[in-house]
Design a protein around this motif. Structure first.
Motif, PDB file in Angstrom:
ATOM      1  N   ARG A  94       0.813  -1.295   0.063  1.00  0.00           N
ATOM      2  CA  ARG A  94       0.189  -0.665   0.570  1.00  0.00           C
ATOM      3  C   ARG A  94       0.659   1.345  -0.216  1.00  0.00           C
ATOM      4  N   TYR A  95       1.902   1.486   0.512  1.00  0.00           N
ATOM      5  CA  TYR A  95       3.138   2.130   0.493  1.00  0.00           C
ATOM      6  C   TYR A  95       3.258   2.966  -1.058  1.00  0.00           C
ATOM      7  N   ARG A  96       3.323   1.606  -1.311  1.00  0.00           N
ATOM      8  CA  ARG A  96       4.161   1.277  -3.200  1.00  0.00           C
ATOM      9  C   ARG A  96       3.220   1.805  -4.247  1.00  0.00           C
ATOM     10  N   GLU A  97       2.056   1.555  -3.956  1.00  0.00           N
ATOM     11  CA  GLU A  97       0.554   2.371  -4.316  1.00  0.00           C
ATOM     12  C   GLU A  97       0.301   3.862  -4.061  1.00  0.00           C
ATOM     13  N   LEU A  98       0.290   4.328  -3.036  1.00  0.00           N
ATOM     14  CA  LEU A  98       0.160   5.679  -2.619  1.00  0.00           C
ATOM     15  C   LEU A  98       1.979   6.465  -3.020  1.00  0.00           C
ATOM     16  N   MET A  99       2.275   5.515  -3.379  1.00  0.00           N
ATOM     17  CA  MET A  99       3.449   6.435  -3.893  1.00  0.00           C
ATOM     18  C   MET A  99       3.206   6.773  -5.649  1.00  0.00           C
ATOM     19  N   ASN A 100       2.729   5.676  -6.074  1.00  0.00           N
ATOM     20  CA  ASN A 100       2.124   5.655  -7.627  1.00  0.00           C
ATOM     21  C   ASN A 100       0.936   6.532  -7.717  1.00  0.00           C
ATOM     22  N   GLU A 101      -0.060   6.890  -6.928  1.00  0.00           N
ATOM     23  CA  GLU A 101      -0.634   7.394  -6.293  1.00  0.00           C
ATOM     24  C   GLU A 101      -0.240   9.071  -6.683  1.00  0.00           C
ATOM     25  N   ILE A 102       0.591   9.341  -5.382  1.00  0.00           N
ATOM     26  CA  ILE A 102       0.903  10.677  -5.458  1.00  0.00           C
ATOM     27  C   ILE A 102       2.071  10.874  -6.900  1.00  0.00           C
ATOM     28  N   GLU A 103       2.708  10.735  -7.217  1.00  0.00           N
ATOM     29  CA  GLU A 103       3.539  10.022  -8.722  1.00  0.00           C
ATOM     30  C   GLU A 103       2.194  11.084  -9.315  1.00  0.00           C
ATOM     31  N   ASN A 104       1.283  10.371  -9.350  1.00  0.00           N
ATOM     32  CA  ASN A 104       0.023  10.488 -10.119  1.00  0.00           C
ATOM     33  C   ASN A 104      -0.449  12.395 -10.697  1.00  0.00           C
ATOM     34  N   LYS A 105      -0.584  12.101  -9.440  1.00  0.00           N
ATOM     35  CA  LYS A 105      -1.685  13.515  -9.209  1.00  0.00           C
ATOM     36  C   LYS A 105      -0.518  14.699  -8.876  1.00  0.00           C
ATOM     37  N   ALA A 106       0.878  14.811  -9.050  1.00  0.00           N
ATOM     38  CA  ALA A 106       1.443  15.841  -8.483  1.00  0.00           C
ATOM     39  C   ALA A 106       2.456  15.613  -9.275  1.00  0.00           C
ATOM     40  N   ALA A 107       2.262  16.426 -10.973  1.00  0.00           N
ATOM     41  CA  ALA A 107       3.329  16.339 -11.453  1.00  0.00           C
ATOM     42  C   ALA A 107       4.203  16.230 -11.667  1.00  0.00           C
ATOM     43  N   GLY A 108       5.336  15.980 -11.889  1.00  0.00           N
ATOM     44  CA  GLY A 108       6.402  16.484 -12.100  1.00  0.00           C
ATOM     45  C   GLY A 108       7.593  16.253 -10.193  1.00  0.00           C
ATOM     46  N   LEU A 109       6.703  15.411  -9.703  1.00  0.00           N
ATOM     47  CA  LEU A 109       7.296  14.438  -8.165  1.00  0.00           C
ATOM     48  C   LEU A 109       7.309  13.118  -8.609  1.00  0.00           C
ATOM     49  N   PHE A 110       8.875  12.946  -8.104  1.00  0.00           N
ATOM     50  CA  PHE A 110       9.378  11.004  -8.349  1.00  0.00           C
ATOM     51  C   PHE A 110       9.830  11.060  -7.305  1.00  0.00           C
ATOM     52  N   PHE A 111       9.797  10.049  -6.800  1.00  0.00           N
ATOM     53  CA  PHE A 111       9.956   9.166  -5.458  1.00  0.00           C
ATOM     54  C   PHE A 111      10.706   8.029  -6.163  1.00  0.00           C
ATOM     55  N   ALA A 112      12.260   7.773  -5.741  1.00  0.00           N
ATOM     56  CA  ALA A 112      13.295   6.028  -5.815  1.00  0.00           C
ATOM     57  C   ALA A 112      14.077   6.226  -4.231  1.00  0.00           C
ATOM     58  N   GLY A 113      14.170   5.207  -4.243  1.00  0.00           N
ATOM     59  CA  GLY A 113      14.871   4.519  -3.644  1.00  0.00           C
ATOM     60  C   GLY A 113      15.027   3.086  -2.776  1.00  0.00           C
ATOM     61  N   HIS A 114      15.799   3.188  -2.367  1.00  0.00           N
ATOM     62  CA  HIS A 114      15.775   1.750  -1.147  1.00  0.00           C
ATOM     63  C   HIS A 114      14.305   1.687  -0.324  1.00  0.00           C
ATOM     64  N   TYR A 115      13.217   2.605  -0.455  1.00  0.00           N
ATOM     65  CA  TYR A 115      12.004   2.298  -0.006  1.00  0.00           C
ATOM     66  C   TYR A 115      11.145   2.126  -0.337  1.00  0.00           C
ATOM     67  N   ARG A 116      11.861   2.104  -1.976  1.00  0.00           N
ATOM     68  CA  ARG A 116      10.409   1.913  -3.076  1.00  0.00           C
ATOM     69  C   ARG A 116      11.439   0.651  -4.246  1.00  0.00           C
ATOM     70  N   ASP A 117      12.398   0.811  -4.321  1.00  0.00           N
ATOM     71  CA  ASP A 117      12.693  -0.376  -5.188  1.00  0.00           C
ATOM     72  C   ASP A 117      13.686  -1.451  -4.710  1.00  0.00           C
ATOM     73  N   GLY A 118      13.433  -1.763  -3.660  1.00  0.00           N
ATOM     74  CA  GLY A 118      14.301  -2.817  -2.828  1.00  0.00           C
ATOM     75  C   GLY A 118      15.865  -2.315  -2.681  1.00  0.00           C
ATOM     76  N   VAL A 119      15.704  -3.405  -1.356  1.00  0.00           N
ATOM     77  CA  VAL A 119      16.950  -2.633  -0.644  1.00  0.00           C
ATOM     78  C   VAL A 119      18.159  -2.392  -0.709  1.00  0.00           C
ATOM     79  N   SER A 120      18.581  -3.620  -1.269  1.00  0.00           N
ATOM     80  CA  SER A 120      20.054  -3.821  -1.807  1.00  0.00           C
ATOM     81  C   SER A 120      20.748  -2.682  -2.218  1.00  0.00           C
ATOM     82  N   LEU A 121      22.328  -2.262  -2.306  1.00  0.00           N
ATOM     83  CA  LEU A 121      23.119  -1.323  -2.629  1.00  0.00           C
ATOM     84  C   LEU A 121      22.444  -0.877  -4.481  1.00  0.00           C
ATOM     85  N   GLY A 122      22.647  -2.587  -4.847  1.00  0.00           N
ATOM     86  CA  GLY A 122      22.852  -2.411  -6.477  1.00  0.00           C
ATOM     87  C   GLY A 122      21.353  -2.392  -7.223  1.00  0.00           C
TER      88      GLY A 122
END
Ligand SMILES: Cc1cc2nc3c(=O)[nH]c(=O)nc-3n(C[C@H](O)[C@H](O)[C@H](O)COP(=O)(O)OP(=O)(O)OC[C@H]3O[C@@H](n4cnc5c(N)ncnc54)[C@H](O)[C@@H]3O)c2cc1C
Length: 493
Positions: free
Chosen positions: A443-471
């Protein structure tokens, strides 16, 4: 052209900034602390090289090696000693080599005949069809057995997430395992038949991916990217508010907020620091989930109404950004100890050892750092990096450093035959270390998608979204660049 704002100079933010700049898109990277790298922290002292955060980088995607080359770091890349492939898991109070082949598995002392039979039976276990989310513990007991969970998966989960297998979601935290079951009906069949698909995608499974570091530790990568970015990186500059404007975003930043370390929490200071508003074309948030929850956000004024500060209109829900404060980050203390070679009985040749809870030790695991990379210790010595705390024993990290060292030394005495006092010791505490992708994390990932869709030009990236390893975080930072570039449109050269 107004620059793209990147919040956070951890590896995600720096990778994104580096590639945006190469595309000719101006960037400004805001970092609350006084250094780059986030949780990556390498320390060179008196012939020792200590890593407190990540120790190795797994090359699971071609994008990782490409970043190293593009940053001009190929000659500083350090591949581990080939002898360091062996991994140990503790059972019967001692480290036992993890089997590296099917024959090795059949003959290992790490598992009883019951667990070995469970693996042979796994391809014939029915797949779950209701699509419901489950914990990694439920998944493993369902497809394999309890012993496999207690002796192997519990240790693995401690090593990757410092987490609790009864809480971590298999779909969110180990998506590849869930996909193997969904696609092939079995983990073992998926390993065999999925190899071709993995090869075509260029992806390498984590257990087979080459691992590496740099001559002076992983800190070399963020430091080099920061040099390439020059004065686009603003240290000691915390972003406190995002305001959507007619043609972008205005960021309120607090200069000289004096944040000593990466993601650490600090006592709030009474000193009022100057704050500024700066205009940007777009924003990429590459900080932590718990700091995201503290950001104020104001969406642009729609023609028909007042400015909104909340995305969620659903009754009973907290304002969107505050929901991210619920994401759990347990504390972890890294204890790096150096010993004289003759004071350690075990050869310590290998990657390190993982320790399941059931074995009753305090440490979660230990990396044989100087076996991996011999330049981590002076001649005639070795470096052992141990982790303590996590979801298993969060209270232990509150102990003073001397007590932590004593606890670690006691476990290492039993497990590796360590005697004598450490010749080098250094502890670093991460009060909020690694986000737990627990059941419900979707649901946090869905919320990030929801915010990105509504707030044009705001993006999320990093360990809390796409996996925790350095890679994973590097790939996250690289991938966001295309989306941001697409949003901004063509750049005039
Ligand atoms: C102890 C430990 C051991 C690990 N070991 C490994 C390992 O061996 N292998 C592996 O692959 N991975 C490992 N990891 C995981 C990996 O290191 C991290 O997931 C990755 O480095 C996170 O990078 P990031 O840039 O997403 O976030 P971070 O490194 O957390 O960086 C975020 C940055 O954003 C800044 N920031 C936050 N809010 C604001 C704001 N409002 N304004 C300005 N700046 C802000 C923070 O100060 C921080 O510097 C480990 C992690 C830890 C903690």
């Amino acid at each position: 052209m107004k620059p793209v704002a990147i919040i956070g100079a951890g590896i995600t933010g720096l990778a994104a900034a580096f590639y945006l700049k190469r595309k000719g898109i101006p960037v400004t990277v805001y970092e609350a602390s006084g250094r780059v790298g986030g949780v990556i922290q390498s320390l060179r002292q008196d012939g020792w090289l200590a890593e407190f955060g990540p120790n190795t980088l797994l090359e699971t995607s071609p994008k990782i090696g490409q970043l190293v080359r593009d940053a001009g770091l190929q000659s500083r890349r350090l591949d581990p000693d080939p002898k360091a492939e062996t991994r140990y898991v503790v059972r019967y109070q001692r480290p036992i080599e993890m089997p590296g082949s099917p024959l090795g598995f059949l003959t290992t002392k790490l598992f009883t005949a019951g667990a070995k039979l469970a693996v042979l039976r796994e391809p014939f276990m029915p797949r779950r069809r209701d699509g419901a989310e489950e914990s990694i513990a439920q998944f493993v007991v369902r497809r394999l057995n309890q012993e496999f969970l207690d002796q192997a998966i519990d240790a693995l989960v401690a090593g990757v997430y410092a987490g609790d297998p009864y809480k971590l979601s298999v779909q969110q935290a180990f998506p590849k395992l869930a996909q193997l079951e969904a696609r092939y009906g079995s983990l073992i069949r998926g390993q065999i038949f999925g190899a071709g698909a993995r090869k075509r995608s260029g992806e390498v499974a984590k257990d087979r991916a080459p691992k590496f570091s740099f001559d002076e530790g992983l800190q070399v990568l963020p430091d080099t990217l920061a040099v390439r970015l020059g004065n686009a990186v603003k240290l000691n500059t915390r972003v406190t508010k995002l305001t959507q404007t007619a043609d972008g975003w205005a960021l309120t930043v607090l200069e000289n907020g004096r944040e000593p370390q990466g993601n650490f929490e600090h006592p709030t200071s009474n000193i009022q620091h100057p704050s500024f508003q700066i205009e940007h074309s777009a924003v990429i948030y590459c900080g932590t989930a718990f700091k995201l929850a503290e950001l104020q956000i104001e969406l642009g004024t729609p023609a028909s109404g007042p400015a909104r500060s909340d995305f969620t209109k659903k009754p009973g829900r907290r304002p969107a950004f505050q929901e991210f404060s619920e994401i759990r980050y347990p504390p972890v203390a890294s204890v790096v100890l150096g010993f004289r070679r003759e004071d350690v009985t075990h050869p310590c040749e290998g990657f390190g050892m993982l320790i399941p809870k059931i074995e009753g030790f305090k440490i979660l695991g230990t990396i044989f750092s100087s076996s991996l990379f011999p330049n981590r210790a002076p001649t005639g010595h070795l470096t052992l990096t141990s982790y303590i705390g996590g979801e298993r024993y969060p209270e232990l990290v509150l102990l003073p450093a001397e007590k932590l060292v004593a606890l670690v030394c006691e476990d290492l005495r039993v497990l590796l035959g360590v005697t004598g006092k450490p010749a080098f010791q250094h502890c670093v505490l991460y009060p909020k270390a690694i986000p737990q992708y627990n059941v419900g994390y979707g649901r946090y990932r869905e919320l990030m998608n929801e915010i990105e869709n509504k707030a044009a030009g705001l993006f999320f990236a990093g360990h809390y979204r796409d996996g925790v390893s350095l890679g994973d975080t590097i790939v996250s930072g690289v991938n966001i660049v295309e989306r941001v570039a697409g949003f901004i449109g063509p750049v005039a050269n």
